[in-house]
Design a protein around this motif. Structure first.
Motif, PDB file in Angstrom:
ATOM      1  N   VAL A  16      -0.123  12.320   1.996  1.00  0.00           N
ATOM      2  CA  VAL A  16      -0.386  13.056   3.233  1.00  0.00           C
ATOM      3  C   VAL A  16      -0.638  14.532   2.944  1.00  0.00           C
ATOM      4  O   VAL A  16       0.018  15.135   2.081  1.00  0.00           O
ATOM      5  N   LEU A  27      -5.328  15.809  -1.133  1.00  0.00           N
ATOM      6  CA  LEU A  27      -5.009  14.386  -1.263  1.00  0.00           C
ATOM      7  C   LEU A  27      -5.465  13.835  -2.603  1.00  0.00           C
ATOM      8  O   LEU A  27      -4.732  13.083  -3.265  1.00  0.00           O
ATOM      9  N   LYS A  44       0.848   5.694   0.401  1.00  0.00           N
ATOM     10  CA  LYS A  44       0.055   6.708   1.095  1.00  0.00           C
ATOM     11  C   LYS A  44       0.463   8.105   0.671  1.00  0.00           C
ATOM     12  O   LYS A  44       1.604   8.366   0.293  1.00  0.00           O
ATOM     13  N   ILE A 104      -8.469   3.183  -3.636  1.00  0.00           N
ATOM     14  CA  ILE A 104      -8.213   3.863  -2.365  1.00  0.00           C
ATOM     15  C   ILE A 104      -8.790   2.977  -1.275  1.00  0.00           C
ATOM     16  O   ILE A 104      -9.988   2.678  -1.278  1.00  0.00           O
ATOM     17  N   GLN A 143       0.833  -1.191   0.000  1.00  0.00           N
ATOM     18  CA  GLN A 143       0.000   0.000   0.000  1.00  0.00           C
ATOM     19  C   GLN A 143       0.874   1.250   0.000  1.00  0.00           C
ATOM     20  O   GLN A 143       1.959   1.273   0.567  1.00  0.00           O
ATOM     21  N   ARG A 198      -3.653   1.304  -3.204  1.00  0.00           N
ATOM     22  CA  ARG A 198      -2.846   0.205  -3.723  1.00  0.00           C
ATOM     23  C   ARG A 198      -3.235  -0.077  -5.162  1.00  0.00           C
ATOM     24  O   ARG A 198      -4.364   0.216  -5.588  1.00  0.00           O
ATOM     25  N   THR A 222      -4.579  11.532   5.680  1.00  0.00           N
ATOM     26  CA  THR A 222      -3.822  10.528   4.928  1.00  0.00           C
ATOM     27  C   THR A 222      -4.742   9.765   3.990  1.00  0.00           C
ATOM     28  O   THR A 222      -5.848   9.365   4.372  1.00  0.00           O
ATOM     29  N   LEU A 223      -4.284   9.545   2.769  1.00  0.00           N
ATOM     30  CA  LEU A 223      -4.980   8.719   1.790  1.00  0.00           C
ATOM     31  C   LEU A 223      -4.106   7.500   1.506  1.00  0.00           C
ATOM     32  O   LEU A 223      -2.928   7.647   1.168  1.00  0.00           O
ATOM     33  N   ILE A 224      -4.661   6.320   1.659  1.00  0.00           N
ATOM     34  CA  ILE A 224      -3.923   5.074   1.443  1.00  0.00           C
ATOM     35  C   ILE A 224      -4.520   4.373   0.225  1.00  0.00           C
ATOM     36  O   ILE A 224      -5.748   4.263   0.093  1.00  0.00           O
ATOM     37  N   ASP A 284      -8.259   3.523   2.202  1.00  0.00           N
ATOM     38  CA  ASP A 284      -8.610   4.226   3.437  1.00  0.00           C
ATOM     39  C   ASP A 284      -8.315   5.715   3.290  1.00  0.00           C
ATOM     40  O   ASP A 284      -7.408   6.113   2.561  1.00  0.00           O
TER      41      ASP A 284
END
Length: 267
Positions: A10, A50, A8, A35, A6, A19, A15-17, A37
């Motif tokens: 900022v 973000l 991320k 996305i 993953q 993959r 925070t945007l996570i 999370d």
């Protein structure tokens, strides 16, 4: 299947996570991601920052398709996703049940006696993939009007390939023929039902099959400390939603699903 770590982005405390999703890329024919999370995303300015960073990543890497599920309670994220070109495609519901007090409804016993639950074996693979391809009319790909209608069946069939060797995978037999399946995993005392389906001609066995699976999970609790079961279902899938309610599940969370297609990067 290789899944990249993953990544991320900022902005201040937000925070945007995300993959990459090679399983979706395999179907669409172009790079894709999701996305997973969005943490502490309360400020519209931070959310927009973000998403701008995310869009720059997607354009740099020629990502054709992105998707995300968010809590239905977060209107600011919903607003910013729509302003960033994401379209609402589906709503889903997470349901939960304490497994410790589960007991099979005696009215299902005659149906349960007609079926057999066995562990996955490769000899059943093609039949199970066919069920997965034809039995799901709801979910991200099925409900996204911007995607080719054939993609959903292909994605689910491919998904069975990935799940069969890596997760707990049970098959329902009727007269020695595979007519249903359930893939699940155990994580932190919770059983997560990942993907399950029944052949269209044998949908009347679904309550018996689901009950038999829950009984198996309950019987495993002593070794794995399982205390609960959960899953995510499409809010549009009324039949399955009612099945879970009848089995004693309660609603935990409602999600909104969004996607964005960048036509420039499609094949």
């Amino acid at each position: 299947m290789l899944i990249k770590l993953q990544m991320k982005l900022v902005s201040n405390n937000s925070t945007l996570i995300f993959r990459n999703t090679p399983w979706d890329e395999k179907v669409i024919g172009s790079p894709s991601n999701e996305i997973t999370d969005m943490l502490e995303c309360n400020s519209v300015n931070d959310i927009q920052s973000l998403l701008q960073q995310f869009e720059e990543y997607c354009n740099t890497n020629k990502i054709a398709y992105s998707n995300v599920r968010i809590s239905a309670q977060n209107k600011n994220i919903k607003l910013c996703l729509q302003l960033a070109g994401f379209q609402f495609v589906e709503s889903s519901i997470e349901v939960f049940r304490n497994i410790l007090d589960f007991n099979i409804d005696v009215r299902l016993m005659k149906q349960i006696e007609k079926i057999e639950i066995v562990n996955y074996h490769s000899k059943y693979l093609e039949e199970i993939k066919q069920i997965a391809s034809n039995s799901f009319n709801y979910g991200r790909f099925a409900e996204d009007a911007n995607l080719n209608s054939t993609f959903n069946g292909i994605r689910n069939s491919n998904w069975v390939d990935d799940l069969a060797e890596k997760k707990e995978f049970k098959i329902m037999l009727y007269k020695q023929q595979p007519i249903g399946f359930m893939a699940y995993e155990i994580n932190n005392c919770t059983c997560n039902l990942i993907l399950g389906g029944v052949h269209n001609s044998y949908q009347h066995f679904a309550p018996a099959f689901w009950s038999a699976i829950l009984k198996l999970v309950k019987e495993e609790k002593n070794n794995l400390n399982i205390t609960s079961v959960k899953t995510i279902i499409s809010a549009a899938n009324i039949g399955v939603f009612n099945l879970y309610i009848k089995l004693g599940f309660t609603i935990m969370t409602t999600y909104w699903g969004f996607s964005k297609i960048r036509n420039t990067y499609l094949p």
